[in-house]
Design a protein around this motif. Structure first.
Motif, short mmCIF file in Angstrom:
data_model
loop_
_atom_site.label_atom_id
_atom_site.label_comp_id
_atom_site.label_asym_id
_atom_site.label_seq_id
_atom_site.Cartn_x
_atom_site.Cartn_y
_atom_site.Cartn_z
N TYR A 33 -29.46 56.16 36.94
CA TYR A 33 -30.20 54.57 36.61
C TYR A 33 -30.18 54.91 34.76
N LEU A 198 -27.87 52.47 45.30
CA LEU A 198 -27.66 51.00 44.87
C LEU A 198 -28.62 51.00 43.86
N LEU A 201 -26.99 52.26 40.46
CA LEU A 201 -26.09 51.06 39.54
C LEU A 201 -26.90 49.69 39.04
N ALA A 202 -28.20 49.80 39.34
CA ALA A 202 -29.39 48.26 38.56
C ALA A 202 -28.28 48.33 37.51
N PHE A 205 -24.84 46.22 37.56
CA PHE A 205 -24.96 44.88 38.67
C PHE A 205 -26.23 43.47 37.81
N LEU A 217 -22.00 38.36 42.78
CA LEU A 217 -22.22 40.36 43.17
C LEU A 217 -24.13 40.56 42.92
N PHE A 218 -24.98 39.75 42.14
CA PHE A 218 -26.62 40.46 41.72
C PHE A 218 -26.74 40.07 43.19
N TRP A 221 -26.40 42.83 45.57
CA TRP A 221 -26.76 43.62 45.23
C TRP A 221 -28.73 43.74 45.80
N ALA A 224 -28.69 43.63 49.66
CA ALA A 224 -28.63 45.31 50.49
C ALA A 224 -29.90 46.17 49.63
N LEU A 225 -30.21 46.22 48.68
CA LEU A 225 -31.58 47.00 48.28
C LEU A 225 -32.59 46.20 49.81
#
Length: 405
Positions: A33, A198, A201-202, A205, A217-218, A221, A224-225
């Motif tokens: 991050y 994930l 990649l914050a 996204f 897409l956000f 994400w 998934a988190l």
């Protein structure tokens, strides 16, 4: 940068690899991050471009006469501020998301497992897993043991069915340990590695939250988190249930072998139990993934996404309402056209009937009079009918008038 210990101990394989996975997840999530959040990185350049594009589109709308309201302007700047916090502020991101995803499931599992008195709920779950692993290893070394002897010195007939093949007991004891380790470590590895990637990649996204077209897409994400967090919680509770069943059982088997007693039939049962709990771990991970997929972005976040475009959407809605109230002829369906034609035909017939209602009696009277005249002419003799004058009659008053003229 901290370095995780990558050399597992032969005597404690499970704790070494689980600690390594947890260390790597924390490092990748935090360091990844911060690497993407620094100025000049790919995510930073993308963030700058997307924010500039959003402000430019808002300015073009104002030039075209679509001045945003105070509410729209405030929501737009709140959205930009939220994206900047998620993409550039590590302290805020660590408090809101990082700690919740990596440390929150352990706290919830401790609360739930402590109330249910599950092993490892108060801490030490990794140590309990290692204890079962070591017990299974000792059982695999000691084996089943000799069958007990009867009074005549012969082995007693066991009360369990014979093994499927020769050497099955050793195979079952060895593979029970392997399946237990694989299911435990693999489940933790899946959720930890996925969460680490994930989390790192914050900044990338978070940029997709700015526009409606990229909000999916956000949302994916974030789902998934949440799925990784739910998966960690479910795995911890499932392992607690497995330890509550396997730990005392394996301790009893070790005590029997220490007393030089046999454990005939136990290898097949251990093998079946390890497979059952491995399937259970996979099933709870699949269920938590399904739950995460079914989640929806809260309504307030959807409102933020439509802030600057609210005026245009309202105009489009008004145009659609007007078009629905006055639909063009060519856009009407065939059924509606047929219904209109039938209604017009019915109105025409009603109007014609009302207009002809007053003259219908006179028409019937003229028809009856004509019919009567025809009947009288038919009843006259032949000579009377032949002697009818062919010239028109002239009255005496008409002759006198003609003389005066």
């Amino acid at each position: 940068m901290a370095v995780c210990d990558a050399i597992p101990s032969p005597e404690s394989f499970a704790p070494s690899i689980l600690r390594f996975l947890d260390c790597q997840a924390q490092l990748i999530g935090a360091e990844g991050y911060q690497a993407l959040a620094v100025p000049g990185s790919t995510a930073s350049v993308l963030l700058t471009g997307m924010v500039t594009l959003l402000i430019a589109l808002l300015g073009y709308r104002m030039l075209l006469g679509h001045t945003p309201t105070i509410r729209e302007g405030v929501l737009t700047f709140v959205k930009i501020g939220l994206v900047l916090v998620l993409a550039t502020s590590w302290p805020a991101y660590q408090t809101l998301i990082y700690d919740f995803i990596l440390r929150g499931p352990a706290e919830l599992a401790s609360t739930i497992g402590g109330a249910a008195n599950l092993p490892g709920s108060g801490g030490g779950l990794v140590g309990r897993i290692d204890g079962v692993d070591q017990a299974l290893k000792v059982l695999a070394i000691d084996g089943v043991g000799p069958a007990p002897l009867g009074p005549d010195g012969r082995p007693l007939m066991p009360s369990v069915p014979p093994p499927p093949f020769l050497g099955f007991d050793s195979f079952a004891l060895g593979f029970s340990r392997v399946i237990f380790l694989v299911s435990t470590v693999a489940s933790f590895a899946i959720v930890r590695i996925a969460a680490a990637i994930l989390l790192s990649l914050a900044p990338l996204f978070a940029v997709f939250l700015l526009f409606d077209g990229t909000r999916g897409l956000f949302e994916g994400w974030l789902k998934a988190l949440i799925g990784t967090a739910l998966g960690s919680l479910a795995i911890a509770l499932t392992l607690g249930i497995e330890l509550a069943f396997v730990e005392p059982w394996v301790a009893t088997l070790l005590a029997r072998r220490a007393s030089d007693l046999d454990i005939v039939g136990a290898p097949a049962q251990l093998f079946a139990a390890s497979i059952i709990f491995a399937i259970a771990l996979g099933a709870v991970m699949w269920l938590t993934a399904r739950v995460a997929i079914s989640l929806r972005i809260p309504a307030w976040l959807s409102t933020l996404q439509t802030g600057w475009a609210a005026g245009a959407a309202q105009q489009v809605e008004q145009a659609r309402t007007t078009a629905a109230a006055y639909p063009p002829i060519e856009s009407r369906s065939r059924a509606a056209a047929v219904a209109d034609a039938i209604a017009i035909n019915q109105r025409r017939e009603t109007t014609a009937a009302e207009g002809a209602r007053g003259s219908r009696a006179a028409h019937m009277a003229r028809s009856l009079a004509g019919q009567n005249r025809g009947d009288r002419m038919d009843r006259l003799p032949e000579q009377d009918r032949s002697s009818r004058r062919t010239r028109s009659r002239i009255s005496s008053r008409a002759i006198a008038r003609d003389k005066r003229l």
